[in-house]
Structure formats: structure tokens, C-alpha cells
Design a protein around this motif. Structure first.
Motif, mmCIF file in Angstrom:
data_model
loop_
_atom_site.group_PDB
_atom_site.id
_atom_site.type_symbol
_atom_site.label_atom_id
_atom_site.label_comp_id
_atom_site.label_asym_id
_atom_site.label_seq_id
_atom_site.Cartn_x
_atom_site.Cartn_y
_atom_site.Cartn_z
ATOM 1 N N ASN A 136 1.917 13.867 -3.822
ATOM 2 C CA ASN A 136 3.306 13.820 -3.365
ATOM 3 C C ASN A 136 3.980 12.485 -3.673
ATOM 4 O OD1 ASN A 136 3.135 16.446 -2.223
ATOM 5 N ND2 ASN A 136 2.158 15.596 -0.391
ATOM 6 N N TYR A 137 3.325 11.667 -4.479
ATOM 7 C CA TYR A 137 3.930 10.375 -4.812
ATOM 8 C C TYR A 137 5.178 10.589 -5.662
ATOM 9 C CZ TYR A 137 4.787 5.859 -6.951
ATOM 10 O OH TYR A 137 5.385 4.711 -7.384
ATOM 11 N N VAL A 138 6.244 9.884 -5.341
ATOM 12 C CA VAL A 138 7.520 9.996 -6.060
ATOM 13 C C VAL A 138 7.670 8.804 -6.997
ATOM 14 C CG1 VAL A 138 10.031 10.098 -5.859
ATOM 15 C CG2 VAL A 138 8.580 11.219 -4.128
ATOM 16 N N PRO A 139 7.682 9.024 -8.323
ATOM 17 C CA PRO A 139 7.878 7.908 -9.254
ATOM 18 C C PRO A 139 9.167 7.157 -8.944
ATOM 19 C CG PRO A 139 7.163 9.857 -10.448
ATOM 20 C CD PRO A 139 7.461 10.295 -9.038
ATOM 21 N N GLY A 140 9.065 5.832 -8.978
ATOM 22 C CA GLY A 140 10.226 5.014 -8.667
ATOM 23 C C GLY A 140 10.273 4.565 -7.228
ATOM 24 N N SER A 141 9.196 4.845 -6.459
ATOM 25 C CA SER A 141 9.191 4.462 -5.045
ATOM 26 C C SER A 141 8.314 3.246 -4.760
ATOM 27 C CB SER A 141 8.755 5.640 -4.168
ATOM 28 O OG SER A 141 7.457 6.099 -4.536
ATOM 29 N N ASN A 142 7.103 3.189 -5.321
ATOM 30 C CA ASN A 142 6.206 2.058 -5.023
ATOM 31 C C ASN A 142 5.024 2.028 -5.982
ATOM 32 O OD1 ASN A 142 4.701 -0.027 -3.926
ATOM 33 N ND2 ASN A 142 3.904 1.188 -2.235
ATOM 34 N N ALA A 143 5.245 1.544 -7.192
ATOM 35 C CA ALA A 143 4.167 1.496 -8.194
ATOM 36 C C ALA A 143 3.168 0.384 -7.932
ATOM 37 C CB ALA A 143 4.766 1.342 -9.593
ATOM 38 N N THR A 182 -1.923 2.385 3.295
ATOM 39 C CA THR A 182 -1.670 1.876 4.633
ATOM 40 C C THR A 182 -2.460 2.675 5.668
ATOM 41 O OG1 THR A 182 0.095 1.151 6.122
ATOM 42 C CG2 THR A 182 0.297 3.353 5.186
ATOM 43 N N GLU A 183 -2.734 2.053 6.794
ATOM 44 C CA GLU A 183 -3.524 2.707 7.840
ATOM 45 C C GLU A 183 -2.846 3.993 8.293
ATOM 46 O OE1 GLU A 183 -5.525 1.657 12.205
ATOM 47 O OE2 GLU A 183 -4.410 0.125 11.072
ATOM 48 N N GLY A 184 -3.626 5.058 8.306
ATOM 49 C CA GLY A 184 -3.117 6.342 8.755
ATOM 50 C C GLY A 184 -2.569 7.224 7.657
ATOM 51 N N ALA A 185 -2.398 6.665 6.450
ATOM 52 C CA ALA A 185 -1.879 7.464 5.331
ATOM 53 C C ALA A 185 -3.035 8.075 4.546
ATOM 54 C CB ALA A 185 -1.023 6.605 4.414
ATOM 55 N N PRO A 196 0.816 -1.225 0.000
ATOM 56 C CA PRO A 196 0.000 0.000 0.000
ATOM 57 C C PRO A 196 0.847 1.273 0.000
ATOM 58 C CG PRO A 196 -0.710 -1.552 1.709
ATOM 59 C CD PRO A 196 0.613 -2.020 1.212
ATOM 60 N N LEU A 197 0.202 2.355 -0.404
ATOM 61 C CA LEU A 197 0.813 3.671 -0.301
ATOM 62 C C LEU A 197 1.165 3.919 1.160
ATOM 63 C CD1 LEU A 197 1.422 6.349 -1.859
ATOM 64 C CD2 LEU A 197 -0.827 7.148 -1.105
ATOM 65 N N GLY A 198 2.403 4.311 1.392
ATOM 66 C CA GLY A 198 2.855 4.523 2.759
ATOM 67 C C GLY A 198 3.730 3.413 3.283
ATOM 68 N N GLU A 199 3.804 2.279 2.558
ATOM 69 C CA GLU A 199 4.698 1.189 2.939
ATOM 70 C C GLU A 199 5.875 1.127 1.966
ATOM 71 O OE1 GLU A 199 2.821 -2.549 3.593
ATOM 72 O OE2 GLU A 199 1.437 -1.768 5.101
ATOM 73 N N SER A 200 6.881 0.349 2.338
ATOM 74 C CA SER A 200 8.137 0.321 1.600
ATOM 75 C C SER A 200 8.224 -0.885 0.675
ATOM 76 C CB SER A 200 9.317 0.298 2.573
ATOM 77 O OG SER A 200 10.530 -0.005 1.915
#
Length: 400
Positions: free
Chosen positions: A242-249, A233-236, A127-131
Motif C-alpha cells: 500500500n505504499y504510495v510513491p511520492g510519500s516517503n522514499a 515505525t512502531e506499530g506499523a 520509517p514507514l508510517g512516519e511523515s
């Protein structure tokens, strides 16, 4: 090798028989180089509203999305921005390694062909907010097998998020926008990932997916925008500004999140007819490499065959054939076809392009029982098989 289809057939949509209970939403279109024609259009796109499905209503096509991802990678390769044989770590800026083979690079080709040694045991939705990096550091994400490239084939959805993220890093573009620029827009189709950018008109025609037991599985009206349509993710916050391409597609669900109608999906199939020696959707060099990789995989010895559930697999593409050890002939007409199938949320789908003479097809059907737990093939579901046979009969009747 793909050859020209002999002639375009004129088809009309099959009328739906009058009945008390509408059949599950299903659409089948046939296509060749010049024409795309609906054969079967039946059922309700949404049971609550009673809206009948239409031939190009957008639907979640499940794993056919992987083929769209592969085409995006190939188009980016034609731009000189990626190399399918290069270590994906070079694009991402952090090391992607199997804990069992820490010195062996992982490439886009390994990932697109499910030969990187990955496993879905650890899950494949980040999810968005996880690595994403943390996910691939988890030993459960890997199998104790041969090195990437030599690893036995095992279908793993987890490879798709890393491919899509590497494509973002190489291009500097967000994955959904990259697919739009390189695949959807050039082919003149309306499609999106996880409803991002589809817009109100497409949302109004969305096909709700139902399980065979009748409950909603996906894409009910209340689940569409302005509701959040990406994993968070919970809380996000559910925001992409603000999504950065190359971080978590992974948030775009590259493994299965494309929404598209069957008429438009057929247009993607048309772009993959034989274009040797010409510059078309793919360069002649890339088209040749793509088709040769797919055809070569179909001629491999095990792991492909009945135990793998696929008759060869390369670059998010496989072949339907009926020749031992592969017996996956969904159409049962002895015509070899390549493409990809989909199965998720009560849906079965397919994009199958004829190798040589024969018709090509794009289709989906809904409210299908879940997989039995055994190896699934394109021809393993009776509902799907019956739908395809109806379409073939209609095609034959119209051509007589």
C-alpha cells in the motif's frame, strides 16, 4: 575532461596468504572501458558459516548509493520528467522551505550537491508510517545559513530522502523500481535497495558487515528476507503493497542502502566514461552537464578543501586530487579520479573513475574502525589506503 584509457590490462585475483585468522572481507576490482578484473578478493563474507567472499558478492555500499540516486535523477531528466533547477515542492505537492529563508526554493541540484542548508541533527531516517513532510518542517533539519544554492557546503544525508521522494512523485514509480528501470537493468547489473527485489540467490551471497570489534553491524543472514529490511515505525506493518510513491522514499535508504557486488558496481562506473557527442547511458547533453558540474566544483574556493573533507562536490560526485587546498589523494599516483566513497557499519567503499589516463576502481573493505570524529576524507583511513596501494602494486606488476 575524461579521455580514453590507453589500454586494457589483464589482471588476476590476488591470492590470499595462508594465515590462522582470515583478513576482513575485502574486494578490489580494476576496470577500464572494456574490462572489469578482480585484483583483491579475500576474507570471509560471513564468519559463522566460514563462506569466503567472492568478487561480485553484494554488499551495502553506503554513500556510493547517492551517486546511483543522482544517475537516476539524470536519467529521469533525459526522459523529460524532472528539472534539476525546479522547486522540489512542485513535485511533492507540499512546500519544502528552510525556516531561515521561507521564500527561497529548494531544488534537486541544491539537494544533490549538499547546498540546501540541511542538517542531520534531526536524523535522516524516516520509517514507514512516519511523515516526511513533518521531518522537513522541523527547524532542527535546517542550518541557519545562506539561502539554498548559496548555502555553504555541508554534507547531509537528509537530502537523499527528499530527492528520492521527489523522483517518485515526478515519475509515479516507487523508488526501488525506478532505480532498477533506469540504472540497474540498462547496465545489466544485479542490485537492489535494502534487499528489496534482490531475491534468494543474491541474499545467499550477501556480505555480512562487521565492526572492527568483531560484532555484526549489518546484513547477517537472520537480518535478510523474510525479515523486515526497511525502517518501520512502531506499530506499523512491514508491507509495501500500500505504499504510495511520492510519500516517503526514505524507507529505501537512498543515502546508503544499495546492495551490489564490485564487478557490477564497476559496470556502473564504465557507463560514465567520456561519451561526449554520443548517446549512451546518459544523453550527450546531460553527460556534459554532469561532468562539468563535478569538475567546476573541484576548482571552487572554500568551503571545499581540508575543512570540508571534500575536494569539490556536485550532483553526488566529487574528485580525488592532491592540490591545495584539497589534499585527498587516496591513490597517491597523481591520477585525478571522480566518483563517491562510502563509510558506514564498519565498511569503507569507493567507486573511482579515472579522469584521463589511469585505471578506475570499485572496492570495499570491512571491519574498519569508526571515524575519529574529525573531518573524514577518502585517504584518511590507513586500512583503506593500504588496500588501495596493494591493488595499485598488483596492477603495476601485472602490466610489467
Amino acid at each position: 575532461m575524461i579521455r580514453r584509457l590507453l589500454a586494457a590490462l589483464a589482471f588476476i585475483a590476488a591470492p590470499v596468504a595462508a594465515q590462522d585468522t582470515p583478513p576482513p572481507a575485502s574486494v578490489v576490482v580494476a576496470f577500464d572501458r572494456e574490462t572489469v578484473t578482480p585484483l583483491i578478493v579475500e576474507g570471509l563474507a560471513n564468519k559463522d558459516t566460514g563462506r569466503a567472499v567472492e568478487a561480485n558478492d553484494p554488499v551495502r555500499i553506503a554513500s556510493i548509493s547517492k551517486l546511483v540516486m543522482a544517475l537516476t535523477a539524470l536519467r529521469l531528466m533525459d526522459e523529460g520528467k524532472v528539472d534539476l533547477d525546479r522547486d522540489v515542492s512542485d513535485y511533492l505537492g507540499w512546500q519544502v522551505r528552510s525556516p531561515y529563508h521561507p521564500d527561497a526554493p529548494v531544488t534537486l541540484k541544491h539537494l544533490l550537491s549538499h547546498r540546501a542548508g540541511l542538517s542531520d541533527r534531526a536524523g535522516y531516517i524516516i520509517p514507514l508510517g512516519e511523515s516526511l513532510q513533518a521531518k522537513f518542517a522541523d527547524p532542527a533539519a535546517w542550518r541557519d545559513t545562506a539561502p539554498p544554492g548559496e548555502a555553504a557546503f555541508e554534507y547531509a544525508n537528509l537530502g537523499s530522502p527528499i530527492v528520492a521522494t521527489a523522483l517518485e512523485a515526478a515519475s509515479g514509480e516507487r523508488y526501488d523500481r525506478l532505480v532498477e528501470r533506469l540504472v540497474f537493468a540498462p547496465l545489466g547489473v544485479k542490485a537492489c535497495l535494502n534487499w528489496i527485489g534482490c531475491g534468494p540467490e543474491m541474499e545467499a551471497h550477501a556480505v555480512t558487515l562487521y565492526r572492527n570489534t568483531g560484532e555484526v553491524a549489518r546484513d547477517a543472514p537472520e537480518d535478510l528476507p523474510p525479515a523486515c529490511t526497511i525502517p518501520v515505525t512502531e506499530g506499523a506493518e512491514c508491507r509495501l503493497e500500500n505504499y504510495v510513491p511520492g510519500s516517503n522514499a526514505s524507507i529505501f535508504s537512498p543515502q546508503g542502502g544499495v546492495r551490489i557486488g564490485m564487478v557490477d558496481l564497476a559496470k556502473i562506473g564504465q557507463a560514465l566514461f567520456d561519451t561526449y557527442g554520443t548517446e549512451h547511458f546518459l544523453s550527450a547533453k546531460t553527460q556534459t552537464m554532469f561532468l562539468q558540474a563535478m569538475i567546476s566544483s573541484a576548482n571552487e574556493v572554500p568551503p571545499f578543501g581540508a575543512d570540508a573533507g571534500f575536494c569539490g562536490y556536485a550532483l553526488a560526485t566529487y574528485v580525488l586530487v592532491d592540490a591545495p587546498p584539497c589534499q585527498d589523494d587516496l591513490f597517491m599516483d597523481k591520477v585525478e579520479r571522480f566518483g563517491h566513497g562510502g563509510e558506514a557499519y564498519g565498511l569503507r567503499s569507493g567507486l573511482w573513475i579515472a579522469l584521463g589516463e589511469g585505471l578506475s576502481f570499485a572496492y570495499f573493505t570491512t571491519a574498519v574502525p569508526p571515524p575519529s570524529g574529525e573531518v573524514e576524507t577518502a585517504a584518511s583511513d590507513p586500512r583503506e589506503t593500504a588496500l588501495i596501494q596493494r591493488a595499485l602494486d598488483l596492477a603495476k606488476h601485472r602490466s610489467d
